[in-house]
Motif scaffolding. Structure first.
Motif, PDB file in Angstrom:
ATOM      1  N   THR A 140       0.829  -1.208   0.000  1.00 50.52           N
ATOM      2  CA  THR A 140       0.000   0.000   0.000  1.00 50.52           C
ATOM      3  C   THR A 140       0.865   1.260   0.000  1.00 50.52           C
ATOM      4  O   THR A 140       0.592   2.216  -0.736  1.00 50.52           O
ATOM      5  CB  THR A 140      -0.933   0.005   1.224  1.00 50.52           C
ATOM      6  N   ILE A 141       1.926   1.263   0.808  1.00 45.16           N
ATOM      7  CA  ILE A 141       2.816   2.431   0.860  1.00 45.16           C
ATOM      8  C   ILE A 141       3.476   2.662  -0.496  1.00 45.16           C
ATOM      9  O   ILE A 141       3.546   3.801  -0.977  1.00 45.16           O
ATOM     10  CB  ILE A 141       3.875   2.239   1.961  1.00 45.16           C
ATOM     11  N   PHE A 144       0.949   4.048  -2.914  1.00 44.82           N
ATOM     12  CA  PHE A 144       0.634   5.443  -2.578  1.00 44.82           C
ATOM     13  C   PHE A 144       1.758   6.370  -3.031  1.00 44.82           C
ATOM     14  O   PHE A 144       1.506   7.423  -3.624  1.00 44.82           O
ATOM     15  CB  PHE A 144       0.424   5.565  -1.065  1.00 44.82           C
ATOM     16  N   LEU A 195       1.483   9.099  -5.964  1.00 46.86           N
ATOM     17  CA  LEU A 195       1.771  10.477  -5.568  1.00 46.86           C
ATOM     18  C   LEU A 195       2.761  11.127  -6.523  1.00 46.86           C
ATOM     19  O   LEU A 195       2.565  12.268  -6.961  1.00 46.86           O
ATOM     20  CB  LEU A 195       2.313  10.503  -4.137  1.00 46.86           C
ATOM     21  N   MET A 199      -4.607  13.263  -3.497  1.00 50.08           N
ATOM     22  CA  MET A 199      -4.388  11.873  -3.101  1.00 50.08           C
ATOM     23  C   MET A 199      -5.538  11.337  -2.254  1.00 50.08           C
ATOM     24  O   MET A 199      -5.820  10.136  -2.283  1.00 50.08           O
ATOM     25  CB  MET A 199      -3.075  11.761  -2.334  1.00 50.08           C
ATOM     26  N   THR A 234      -7.910   9.581  -4.347  1.00 48.06           N
ATOM     27  CA  THR A 234      -7.458   8.313  -4.926  1.00 48.06           C
ATOM     28  C   THR A 234      -7.364   7.193  -3.901  1.00 48.06           C
ATOM     29  O   THR A 234      -7.032   6.065  -4.270  1.00 48.06           O
ATOM     30  CB  THR A 234      -6.079   8.499  -5.584  1.00 48.06           C
ATOM     31  N   VAL A 235      -7.636   7.484  -2.631  1.00 45.36           N
ATOM     32  CA  VAL A 235      -7.492   6.475  -1.576  1.00 45.36           C
ATOM     33  C   VAL A 235      -8.285   5.200  -1.864  1.00 45.36           C
ATOM     34  O   VAL A 235      -7.759   4.089  -1.684  1.00 45.36           O
ATOM     35  CB  VAL A 235      -7.871   7.091  -0.212  1.00 45.36           C
ATOM     36  N   VAL A 259      -6.301   3.196  -4.368  1.00 45.92           N
ATOM     37  CA  VAL A 259      -5.078   2.673  -3.760  1.00 45.92           C
ATOM     38  C   VAL A 259      -5.407   1.434  -2.928  1.00 45.92           C
ATOM     39  O   VAL A 259      -4.696   0.419  -2.983  1.00 45.92           O
ATOM     40  CB  VAL A 259      -4.392   3.753  -2.891  1.00 45.92           C
ATOM     41  N   SER A 283      -3.845  -2.140  -4.082  1.00 46.54           N
ATOM     42  CA  SER A 283      -2.895  -2.738  -3.140  1.00 46.54           C
ATOM     43  C   SER A 283      -3.399  -4.088  -2.641  1.00 46.54           C
ATOM     44  O   SER A 283      -2.606  -5.031  -2.467  1.00 46.54           O
ATOM     45  CB  SER A 283      -2.646  -1.785  -1.972  1.00 46.54           C
ATOM     46  N   PHE A 319      -5.790   2.102   7.179  1.00 47.53           N
ATOM     47  CA  PHE A 319      -5.450   3.046   6.115  1.00 47.53           C
ATOM     48  C   PHE A 319      -6.557   4.086   5.963  1.00 47.53           C
ATOM     49  O   PHE A 319      -6.293   5.281   5.779  1.00 47.53           O
ATOM     50  CB  PHE A 319      -5.229   2.289   4.809  1.00 47.53           C
ATOM     51  N   SER A 322      -6.313   8.075   6.693  1.00 45.71           N
ATOM     52  CA  SER A 322      -6.701   9.038   5.662  1.00 45.71           C
ATOM     53  C   SER A 322      -7.657  10.090   6.211  1.00 45.71           C
ATOM     54  O   SER A 322      -7.534  11.277   5.913  1.00 45.71           O
ATOM     55  CB  SER A 322      -7.352   8.307   4.475  1.00 45.71           C
ATOM     56  N   ILE A 378      -4.633  12.625   6.923  1.00 45.76           N
ATOM     57  CA  ILE A 378      -4.484  13.190   5.575  1.00 45.76           C
ATOM     58  C   ILE A 378      -5.548  14.248   5.306  1.00 45.76           C
ATOM     59  O   ILE A 378      -5.251  15.283   4.697  1.00 45.76           O
ATOM     60  CB  ILE A 378      -4.549  12.071   4.517  1.00 45.76           C
TER      61      ILE A 378
END
Length: 360
Positions: A17-18, A21, A25, A63, A66-67, A70, A74, A112, A116, A120
């Motif tokens: 996932t990282i 992301f 990004l 971003m 887009t979570v 993602v 992922s 996650f 977010s 985030i």
């Protein structure tokens, strides 16, 4: 399933996932920087450092949109990689069910989503407002006209007559506007005066204008500051002009309560709040959808058709969520229903499919 294996699956999901992301990004930053540079290169005071700063500050907001994707990609990548390394095959042969090795991925997706919403989102709201301030300063005074789709127009009524207000940019959650135009009408509805200002700030009982040009009776008069009386309350202006995305998650309940105390519906703010609350569970639903197409072992690799089906299903879920969200903002359905129905339907679909495939 033991703690060691569950922890391995969890950190495998987190690592993928990282990387997804970070990769997305970087791609989004390059696209946004290129597009922004093309639009602002000719403006006085433009530097590539300024463009990098604006694009960088806009990244958290972009971003955040887009979570869900993602989370979908992922989860699919995690399960496909585990399949290709025969790790899921070995786990199944050891008696580990699909529900057990999906649990770490679902917990990772839930965390996650919480990250977010809790981190985030507030960062994106403040950073995006800052980027708008910088871009507005760069463009300040370069437009004498206000586009009809640039920002909402509002009409205020006072004892002296009505005033129509438009702006090129809305700042500070609607309490500040840039490149503003005020059309002042008489009681008969005729335009008797126009004021163009570089900035307008909503104060208690009046608009404070800066760098003003007043057009009246065929003459133009410039002044450093001016005032226009108003009876608009900040809560009304914020509810009408502010973008819900620019308000941090923790401030939304207070904004909704204050707006409704003034008789405003605040559907946009309520829809944003309910959508953010449902976001972690939407990521869990995305994980279940990914599992329906990524857990089947294939000797020659994963079926491209199945993977494409998962991507299409995730995309349709996102489109339906956005569509139902629009109904919630318009007031056709309660905002809570609009935020949670797509999530619940997607979860039921994923669970039903997995029950059928795994448990017969």
């Amino acid at each position: 399933m033991g703690w060691t294996l569950g922890r391995y699956f969890f950190f495998r999901y987190v690592t993928i996932t990282i990387w997804f992301f970070i990769g997305l990004l970087a791609l989004v930053f390059l696209i946004d920087f290129t597009e922004l540079s093309g639009r602002t290169t000719g403006l006085p005071g433009f530097t590539y450092g300024t463009a990098v700063a604006i694009s960088g500050l806009r990244m958290p907001m972009i971003m955040l949109q887009t979570v869900p994707f993602v989370g979908l990609f992922s989860a699919m990548a995690t399960l496909v990689s585990l399949n290709r390394r025969y790790e899921l095959v070995i786990a199944r042969s050891a008696g580990v069910s699909a529900w057990q090795f999906l649990l770490p991925c679902c917990i990772g997706a839930l965390l996650f989503g919480v990250l977010s919403v809790g981190v985030i989102n507030p960062l994106a709201a403040h950073a995006f407002s800052w980027s708008e301030q910088i871009e507005t300063q760069l463009r300040s005074g370069k437009s004498n006209t206000v586009s009809a789709d640039a920002a909402p127009w509002i009409r205020q009524k006072t004892s002296s007559g009505d005033t129509i207000i438009g702006a090129r940019a809305i700042l500070n959650q609607g309490l500040e506007m840039a490149d503003v135009v005020f059309f002042i009408l008489d009681p008969q509805g005729n335009i008797v005066e126009r004021k163009d200002a570089a900035r307008a700030f909503l104060r208690d009982g009046y608009w404070e204008l800066q760098d003003v040009k007043t057009f009246q009776n065929g003459t133009i008069q410039a002044s450093a500051s001016d005032r226009v009386p108003t009876n608009l309350k900040p809560e009304f202006v914020q509810e009408r002009l502010a973008r819900p995305e620019t308000i941090p998650f923790y401030d939304l309940p207070g904004k909704i309560e204050v707006a409704r105390s003034f008789g405003l519906k605040a559907n946009a703010f309520a829809m944003q709040f309910d959508s953010l609350v449902a976001l972690p569970f939407l990521l869990v639903a995305m994980t279940l959808i990914a599992a329906t197409v990524s857990m089947r072992f294939a000797r020659m690799g994963q079926s491209a058709t199945m993977i494409l089906g998962g991507i299409v299903a995730g995309f349709l879920l996102y489109v339906v969520s956005v569509l139902v969200k629009a109904f919630g903002v318009a007031g056709f359905v309660p905002t809570v229903v609009a935020a949670w129905v797509p999530v619940v339907v997607a979860m039921f679909f994923g669970v039903t499919f997995l029950l059928y495939k795994e448990d017969g």
